[in-house]
Design an enzyme around this catalytic site. Structure first.
Site, PDB file in Angstrom:
ATOM      1  N   GLY A 138       0.982  -1.361   0.032  1.00  0.00           N
ATOM      2  CA  GLY A 138       0.006   0.068  -0.168  1.00  0.00           C
ATOM      3  C   GLY A 138       0.972   1.308  -0.088  1.00  0.00           C
ATOM      4  O   GLY A 138       0.503   2.186  -0.614  1.00  0.00           O
ATOM      5  N   ASN A 139       1.932   1.327   0.525  1.00  0.00           N
ATOM      6  CA  ASN A 139       2.840   2.349   0.747  1.00  0.00           C
ATOM      7  C   ASN A 139       3.674   2.374  -0.434  1.00  0.00           C
ATOM      8  O   ASN A 139       4.296   3.476  -0.736  1.00  0.00           O
ATOM      9  CB  ASN A 139       3.740   2.192   1.821  1.00  0.00           C
ATOM     10  CG  ASN A 139       3.046   2.540   3.297  1.00  0.00           C
ATOM     11  OD1 ASN A 139       2.051   3.375   3.264  1.00  0.00           O
ATOM     12  ND2 ASN A 139       3.220   1.822   4.103  1.00  0.00           N
ATOM     13  N   LYS A 189      -3.268  -3.774  12.646  1.00  0.00           N
ATOM     14  CA  LYS A 189      -2.996  -3.662  11.104  1.00  0.00           C
ATOM     15  C   LYS A 189      -3.169  -2.215  11.122  1.00  0.00           C
ATOM     16  O   LYS A 189      -4.142  -1.536  11.392  1.00  0.00           O
ATOM     17  CB  LYS A 189      -4.124  -3.928  10.182  1.00  0.00           C
ATOM     18  CG  LYS A 189      -3.949  -4.058   8.802  1.00  0.00           C
ATOM     19  CD  LYS A 189      -2.681  -4.628   8.381  1.00  0.00           C
ATOM     20  CE  LYS A 189      -2.471  -4.525   6.658  1.00  0.00           C
ATOM     21  NZ  LYS A 189      -1.111  -5.019   6.270  1.00  0.00           N
ATOM     22  N   LYS A 227      -2.301  -8.108   3.865  1.00  0.00           N
ATOM     23  CA  LYS A 227      -2.118  -8.249   2.207  1.00  0.00           C
ATOM     24  C   LYS A 227      -1.267  -9.356   1.751  1.00  0.00           C
ATOM     25  O   LYS A 227      -1.351 -10.014   0.844  1.00  0.00           O
ATOM     26  CB  LYS A 227      -1.832  -6.814   1.412  1.00  0.00           C
ATOM     27  CG  LYS A 227      -1.643  -6.952   0.011  1.00  0.00           C
ATOM     28  CD  LYS A 227      -0.126  -6.901  -0.134  1.00  0.00           C
ATOM     29  CE  LYS A 227       0.527  -6.069   0.633  1.00  0.00           C
ATOM     30  NZ  LYS A 227       1.952  -6.055   0.488  1.00  0.00           N
ATOM     31  N   LYS A 246       5.603  -9.793   5.717  1.00  0.00           N
ATOM     32  CA  LYS A 246       6.140 -10.180   4.514  1.00  0.00           C
ATOM     33  C   LYS A 246       7.190 -11.497   4.635  1.00  0.00           C
ATOM     34  O   LYS A 246       7.267 -12.454   3.919  1.00  0.00           O
ATOM     35  CB  LYS A 246       6.784  -9.088   3.856  1.00  0.00           C
ATOM     36  CG  LYS A 246       6.032  -7.913   3.591  1.00  0.00           C
ATOM     37  CD  LYS A 246       6.717  -6.848   2.980  1.00  0.00           C
ATOM     38  CE  LYS A 246       5.956  -5.670   2.544  1.00  0.00           C
ATOM     39  NZ  LYS A 246       4.921  -5.099   3.157  1.00  0.00           N
TER      40      LYS A 246
END
Length: 311
Positions: A9-10, A122, A208, A266
């Site tokens: 998103g970033n 989150k 995500k 991640k």
């Protein structure tokens, strides 16, 4: 190869940038330019984050009375459409006209008893100074946590269990379509207890990267790439002893600790995918995607590696 590319998103809306349509489109144009060359040789599925975007919509919803504001699952669906539309358009401006695209609203099942509902982690929305964050938390009944030097709202992030639209994603890939799906980790849903097949939305945001890992496994992808604003996974991030990891086995990478709000999910997703499938997962910069596919850049996680090698 069949490649799942998860855009952070970033990476689409960088920290501190104004959350305008113009800025998002400019960043998505950069993402499209990085991804387009890959699509000429490989099957590509794109997922994306939505933390800043869903937070923006939630702020806009503050104009409504509290009982009229839209819940996070609906806002997540809105961001899937918004970001998917921009990605399709910008990719379409680069690739040949005959290349097909499809953005799928993607519902993902979560467990109502998931511990994530008791410990929101989150990040969503913009960053604030501490005093502003505390004021907003008091006014809007938010939970806030520190994110780097700033503060942000946090919401529950349950583990994804099932992707309901997995079959149409496979059908589209079989027809040579570039598929954009599971945006923002998908739309969080669960079956209501005591009711037969009664699905409802959930006030949460699924991570995500964990959803992308589930998607990649169910699609039998050959490579999972998590594109972010960092060139690689680093130990001692932001310190004089910072070192970038190039290759690692899941077991070797899991010996290090990474922040739960940023690189941690991640790394968890990459290790799980590599361990479960015997294939590679990678974490690296959006601009380096072509080199990541070749294994030259980023952090590559593979069960066949024996230890850690450094950039």
């Amino acid at each position: 190869m069949r490649i799942v590319i998860a855009l952070g998103g970033n990476a689409l809306l960088k920290r501190g940038e104004p959350m305008t349509a113009e800025v998002q489109r400019r960043n998505i144009r950069v993402a499209a330019g990085a991804i387009a060359p890959i699509t000429k040789e490989h099957e590509v599925v794109i997922t994306h984050g939505n933390g800043p975007q869903v937070g923006l919509l939630a702020l806009q919803g503050a104009a409504y009375k509290p009982e009229e504001a839209y819940p996070l699952d609906v806002l997540g669906a809105e961001t899937e459409g918004m970001i998917g539309y921009m990605l399709e358009q910008e990719l379409g401006n680069i690739l040949p006209f005959e290349v097909p695209f499809a953005t799928l609203l993607t519902m993902v099942e979560v467990d109502g008893d998931d511990p994530g509902f008791k410990n929101p982690t989150k990040f969503v929305g913009p960053v604030y100074e501490k005093a502003d964050a505390e004021r907003l938390a008091s006014e809007k009944n938010w939970t806030i946590k520190q994110d780097g030097e700033k503060w942000r709202r946090v919401v529950p992030s349950p583990i994804p269990k099932r992707i309901f639209e997995i079959r149409p994603v496979k059908w589209l890939l079989e027809k040579g379509t570039i598929v954009i799906c599971a945006g923002g980790g998908g739309i969080p849903t669960m079956y209501e207890p005591g009711k037969q097949r009664s699905l409802k939305g959930v006030e949460a945001v699924i991570d995500k990267d964990l959803c992308s890992e589930l998607l990649a496994r169910e699609l039998e992808a050959d490579l999972l790439i998590m594109a972010t604003d960092a060139e690689a996974v680093c130990t001692d991030w932001g310190t004089p002893t910072q070192k970038a990891i190039h290759r690692a086995s899941p077991a070797a990478l899991e010996k290090y600790k990474f922040p739960a709000g940023s690189m941690g999910p991640k790394v968890d997703a990459a290790c799980h995918f590599a361990r479960e499938t015997g294939k590679a997962a990678a974490i690296g910069a959006l601009a380096d995607i072509a080199d990541i596919v070749r294994g030259d850049r980023g952090t590559i996680v593979n069960a066949s590696y024996t230890d850690v090698t450094w950039h």
